[in-house]
Every structure is written in structure tokens, then in C-alpha cells.
Design a protein around this motif. Structure first.
Motif, PDB file in Angstrom:
ATOM      1  N   ARG A 146       0.834  -1.215   0.000  1.00  0.00           N
ATOM      2  CA  ARG A 146       0.000   0.000   0.000  1.00  0.00           C
ATOM      3  C   ARG A 146       0.867   1.263   0.000  1.00  0.00           C
ATOM      4  O   ARG A 146       0.541   2.245  -0.660  1.00  0.00           O
ATOM      5  N   ASP A 183       2.223   1.769  -3.330  1.00  0.00           N
ATOM      6  CA  ASP A 183       1.135   2.254  -4.183  1.00  0.00           C
ATOM      7  C   ASP A 183       0.988   3.768  -4.017  1.00  0.00           C
ATOM      8  O   ASP A 183       0.824   4.508  -4.991  1.00  0.00           O
ATOM      9  N   THR A 225      -5.226   6.518  -2.123  1.00  0.00           N
ATOM     10  CA  THR A 225      -4.567   5.243  -1.783  1.00  0.00           C
ATOM     11  C   THR A 225      -4.730   4.879  -0.304  1.00  0.00           C
ATOM     12  O   THR A 225      -5.608   4.112   0.054  1.00  0.00           O
ATOM     13  N   LEU A 226      -3.915   5.455   0.559  1.00  0.00           N
ATOM     14  CA  LEU A 226      -3.864   5.015   1.963  1.00  0.00           C
ATOM     15  C   LEU A 226      -5.113   5.358   2.790  1.00  0.00           C
ATOM     16  O   LEU A 226      -5.493   4.609   3.682  1.00  0.00           O
ATOM     17  N   HIS A 260      -7.768   2.850   3.764  1.00  0.00           N
ATOM     18  CA  HIS A 260      -7.439   1.764   4.694  1.00  0.00           C
ATOM     19  C   HIS A 260      -7.062   2.268   6.081  1.00  0.00           C
ATOM     20  O   HIS A 260      -6.729   1.495   6.960  1.00  0.00           O
TER      21      HIS A 260
END
Length: 228
Positions: free
Chosen positions: A124, A127, A155-156, A159
């Protein structure tokens, strides 16, 4: 003998002049994922070159400054966790997929300190890095802070729980401006055009590798895990 010394010095000078980005491009261009031909085989994702690349990412994040300290520490811990397991049996665990299988069989793969989680967060973070580099190469004149935030949201952020998100917001205020960052990751004599090409090359090499790793993580049911 003197000639030999001179050759060595020249080679050393050439290597020294390479930026982290250029070294990373070399690392990734040698990275090969082997996919199974039939059901009896396992996908092979080499661990060593991936960790070597992650160490280079740390050096790039260092150039962004204290903003990325938390992210940097996280990458470092995850690298160490995977290295430790690999050392127990380098022959088998040089393949990342074997580490995932081992932990799934033991029932530990979703635990906080598992190597499976370490790989998930490393992927991640890479990414995030690939996304940031992609945006940078397209929008070199945009504010660095905006590009980091845009990449984070894509992206992050998906999550991260509220604690991690809050920590990131604080970090965002410390992001350097574009010129400072570009000067830091580029070579001293490098033009912005060369730097842009390096960024694009790295991003295009990294994206398909990450795609393959994400597919494997999904097969192991790890793709939905979140942080606090």
C-alpha cells in the motif's frame, strides 16, 4: 594496475552520481514475478529485490523530510519483519507467497504483527509512492502539499482509521515545496526533464508489479484489512 584503479574510480564515480530514483529503476527492471502454469505451482514473487526497493523508497521519503517519519518507520518495521522470516529458511521464504501460505496455515496471517500484514502495508505504501510520483511527473508546478493529499486520499486513506488519518493531516503541514523536493530527489546536474522521465519510468515499472501483488493479497483475503 594503475589502469585497474582508474577503472574502479570511474565506476565508483558513476555509481555515486546515480540518484535513488535511477537505482530504483535498475532494481525494478530486474524484478520478475513468475506466474504458475498449472494448479500445482505457486506464483513466485521474489522477496529480496522487493525489500531492496522498499529501502530505496525510505531514502526518497527521507527527502520529503519529517512529514513522512511515521510512514518511514512503518516501512522499516515491515521490512525487518519480512527479513527475519526469510532468514529462517532463505530457500523457501525468498518467495513472498510462501510466507503468506505459512502464516495462513498457522492461522496468524491477519494478526497485527504478521508478515502478511507487513507485506500488505508495504504494498500500500509503494502504491502511495507510485501514485505520488505519477502525479508529480504530470503536474510538476502544482503544490507538493496538494499532490501528497490527493495521492493519500486515493490510496492510503481508504485503509486508515481515524487515528492514522489524523496523524497524516498533521504531517501534511510539513511537506516541503516542489522545488526543494525535486532538487532533493534529482541529481545535481540533472534537468527537470530527465527527472520527469525517471519518475515516469519508475512509476510505469512499479504499477504492474503492485497490481500482481495486490491480486495475490486478495487471494489470501488480506485486501480489506484496515489500520486504527
Amino acid at each position: 594496475e594503475r589502469e585497474g584503479e582508474e577503472m574502479k574510480r570511474k565506476r565508483y564515480d558513476m555509481e555515486k552520481k546515480k540518484t535513488e530514483l535511477q537505482t530504483a529503476i535498475e532494481e525494478l527492471s530486474l524484478f520478475i514475478i513468475t506466474k504458475p502454469v498449472d494448479n500445482t505451482e505457486t506464483t513466485h514473487i521474489p522477496l529480496r529485490p522487493l525489500l531492496s526497493f522498499c529501502n530505496l523508497i525510505i531514502q526518497v521519503l527521507d527527502k520529503i523530510g519529517p512529514t513522512m517519519a511515521v510512514l518511514r518507520q512503518d516501512i522499516d518495521q515491515n521490512i525487518q519483519r519480512l527479513e527475519k522470516v526469510c532468514e529462517t529458511d532463505p530457500c523457501i521464504y525468498s518467495n513472498l507467497v510462501e510466507i503468506l501460505k505459512k502464516e495462513r496455515n498457522e492461522g496468524t496471517y491477519k494478526m497485527v504483527a504478521s508478515c502478511s500484514r507487513a507485506l500488505l502495508w508495504l504494498t500500500r505504501t509503494m502504491d502511495f509512492t507510485a501514485g505520488l510520483l505519477r502525479l508529480l511527473s504530470k503536474e510538476m508546478s502544482s503544490k507538493m502539499e496538494e499532490l501528497v493529499e490527493e495521492t493519500y486520499l486515493a490510496t492510503l486513506k481508504l485503509h486508515h482509521g481515524w487515528i492514522a488519518s489524523a496523524a497524516f493531516k498533521v504531517c501534511l503541514k510539513l511537506v516541503p515545496d516542489n522545488k526543494t523536493f525535486m532538487d532533493a530527489i534529482g541529481g545535481r546536474d540533472e534537468s527537470y526533464e530527465t527527472l520527469r522521465e525517471d519518475i515516469e519510468t519508475l512509476s510505469s515499472l512499479l504499477t504492474p508489479i503492485l497490481k500482481e501483488i495486490f491480486i495475490v493479497l486478495e487471494q489470501f483475503g488480506l485486501n480489506r484489512l484496515r489500520s486504527m
